[in-house]
Design a protein around this motif. Structure first.
Motif, PDB file in Angstrom:
ATOM      1  N   ALA A 275       0.840  -1.207   0.000  1.00  0.00           N
ATOM      2  CA  ALA A 275       0.000   0.000   0.000  1.00  0.00           C
ATOM      3  C   ALA A 275       0.873   1.255   0.000  1.00  0.00           C
ATOM      4  N   ALA A 276       1.948   1.240   0.779  1.00  0.00           N
ATOM      5  CA  ALA A 276       2.864   2.384   0.797  1.00  0.00           C
ATOM      6  C   ALA A 276       3.538   2.552  -0.559  1.00  0.00           C
ATOM      7  N   PHE A 277       3.907   1.446  -1.183  1.00  0.00           N
ATOM      8  CA  PHE A 277       4.532   1.491  -2.506  1.00  0.00           C
ATOM      9  C   PHE A 277       3.555   2.035  -3.552  1.00  0.00           C
ATOM     10  N   ASP A 278       2.296   1.558  -3.503  1.00  0.00           N
ATOM     11  CA  ASP A 278       1.275   2.057  -4.430  1.00  0.00           C
ATOM     12  C   ASP A 278       1.019   3.545  -4.224  1.00  0.00           C
ATOM     13  N   LEU A 279       0.954   3.969  -2.968  1.00  0.00           N
ATOM     14  CA  LEU A 279       0.755   5.389  -2.677  1.00  0.00           C
ATOM     15  C   LEU A 279       1.925   6.206  -3.222  1.00  0.00           C
ATOM     16  N   PHE A 280       3.129   5.693  -3.051  1.00  0.00           N
ATOM     17  CA  PHE A 280       4.312   6.371  -3.578  1.00  0.00           C
ATOM     18  C   PHE A 280       4.203   6.548  -5.092  1.00  0.00           C
ATOM     19  N   ASN A 281       3.898   5.463  -5.787  1.00  0.00           N
ATOM     20  CA  ASN A 281       3.816   5.519  -7.251  1.00  0.00           C
ATOM     21  C   ASN A 281       2.691   6.421  -7.734  1.00  0.00           C
ATOM     22  N   GLY A 282       1.538   6.365  -7.088  1.00  0.00           N
ATOM     23  CA  GLY A 282       0.415   7.196  -7.498  1.00  0.00           C
ATOM     24  C   GLY A 282       0.620   8.662  -7.171  1.00  0.00           C
ATOM     25  N   LEU A 283       1.210   8.919  -6.018  1.00  0.00           N
ATOM     26  CA  LEU A 283       1.402  10.297  -5.576  1.00  0.00           C
ATOM     27  C   LEU A 283       2.474  11.010  -6.388  1.00  0.00           C
ATOM     28  N   GLU A 284       3.436  10.264  -6.849  1.00  0.00           N
ATOM     29  CA  GLU A 284       4.524  10.876  -7.607  1.00  0.00           C
ATOM     30  C   GLU A 284       3.987  11.622  -8.835  1.00  0.00           C
ATOM     31  N   THR A 285       3.023  11.038  -9.522  1.00  0.00           N
ATOM     32  CA  THR A 285       2.449  11.704 -10.696  1.00  0.00           C
ATOM     33  C   THR A 285       1.255  12.572 -10.321  1.00  0.00           C
ATOM     34  N   ALA A 286       0.381  12.076  -9.454  1.00  0.00           N
ATOM     35  CA  ALA A 286      -0.831  12.816  -9.097  1.00  0.00           C
ATOM     36  C   ALA A 286      -0.503  14.091  -8.319  1.00  0.00           C
ATOM     37  N   GLY A 287       0.558  14.060  -7.540  1.00  0.00           N
ATOM     38  CA  GLY A 287       0.925  15.243  -6.756  1.00  0.00           C
ATOM     39  C   GLY A 287       1.436  16.391  -7.604  1.00  0.00           C
ATOM     40  N   LYS A 288       1.790  16.094  -8.852  1.00  0.00           N
ATOM     41  CA  LYS A 288       2.344  17.124  -9.734  1.00  0.00           C
ATOM     42  C   LYS A 288       1.369  17.545 -10.836  1.00  0.00           C
ATOM     43  N   HIS A 289       0.192  16.944 -10.878  1.00  0.00           N
ATOM     44  CA  HIS A 289      -0.692  17.141 -12.028  1.00  0.00           C
ATOM     45  C   HIS A 289      -1.155  18.581 -12.218  1.00  0.00           C
ATOM     46  N   ALA A 290      -1.262  19.337 -11.140  1.00  0.00           N
ATOM     47  CA  ALA A 290      -1.781  20.704 -11.275  1.00  0.00           C
ATOM     48  C   ALA A 290      -0.681  21.763 -11.245  1.00  0.00           C
ATOM     49  N   LYS A 291       0.583  21.326 -11.204  1.00  0.00           N
ATOM     50  CA  LYS A 291       1.680  22.286 -11.060  1.00  0.00           C
ATOM     51  C   LYS A 291       1.738  23.276 -12.224  1.00  0.00           C
ATOM     52  N   ALA A 292       1.683  22.792 -13.447  1.00  0.00           N
ATOM     53  CA  ALA A 292       1.809  23.684 -14.614  1.00  0.00           C
ATOM     54  C   ALA A 292       0.654  24.688 -14.669  1.00  0.00           C
ATOM     55  N   ALA A 293      -0.573  24.178 -14.511  1.00  0.00           N
ATOM     56  CA  ALA A 293      -1.739  25.072 -14.569  1.00  0.00           C
ATOM     57  C   ALA A 293      -1.728  26.066 -13.414  1.00  0.00           C
ATOM     58  N   SER A 294      -1.351  25.607 -12.227  1.00  0.00           N
ATOM     59  CA  SER A 294      -1.307  26.489 -11.060  1.00  0.00           C
ATOM     60  C   SER A 294      -0.215  27.544 -11.217  1.00  0.00           C
ATOM     61  N   GLY A 295       0.936  27.128 -11.779  1.00  0.00           N
ATOM     62  CA  GLY A 295       2.023  28.084 -12.007  1.00  0.00           C
ATOM     63  C   GLY A 295       1.617  29.166 -13.001  1.00  0.00           C
TER      64      GLY A 295
END
Length: 152
Positions: A48-68
């Motif tokens: 579960a920690a590994f899955d969270l790591f993999n999912g968060l790595e991309t999902a945590g950055k998804h709004a960076k460009a639009a927000s910037g």
């Protein structure tokens, strides 16, 4: 009731649960005072920690460009919220990185714990076989999880 009184009662209750042999808490069999951790439990938490790591790595950055872009646009139009928005993006990135590191530590630690526990169990089993039967009526070594009953 004050915080200190409530906290004190909670600590006493927790200590009583931890010290209770054969209680209803924990994942071990009822009536067992042994510390029992099953490999599939460790594996499930680590996965579960590994899955969270993999999912968060991309999902945590998804709004960076639009927000910037939005932050720069607001700042360029003279809004103070644009600078604040850009600062929030930086804080968000730091939080995502911290959570990623925590997930990686949890996953790696559980992998290590699983392997280490297995090695410890194998070493104990070998030592018990060298010593021989513990109980006079036993014809084989006693598993480590059963040794406690001979010391009561």
């Amino acid at each position: 009731m004050s915080f200190e009184q409530e906290w004190g009662e909670l600590k006493v209750a927790a200590a009583m649960r931890l010290n209770q042999a054969g209680g209803t808490g924990g994942s071990g069999p009822k009536g067992s005072a042994d510390f029992v951790v099953k490999d599939d439990e460790l594996g499930g938490i680590g996965h579960a920690a590994f899955d969270l790591f993999n999912g968060l790595e991309t999902a945590g950055k998804h709004a960076k460009a639009a927000s910037g872009t939005a932050g720069k646009g607001l700042k360029g139009d003279g809004f103070d919220t644009g600078a604040a928005f850009t600062e929030v993006i930086g804080t968000w990135e730091k939080q995502v990185k911290s959570l990623l590191q925590a997930c990686a530590h949890i996953s790696n630690h559980l992998d290590y714990t699983k392997a280490s526990r297995k090695a410890d169990d194998e070493w104990l089993e070998t030592q018990l076989r060298i010593i021989g039967p513990v109980a006079p009526d036993a014809d084989a070594s006693v598993p480590a999880s059963q040794l406690n009953k001979y010391f009561r």
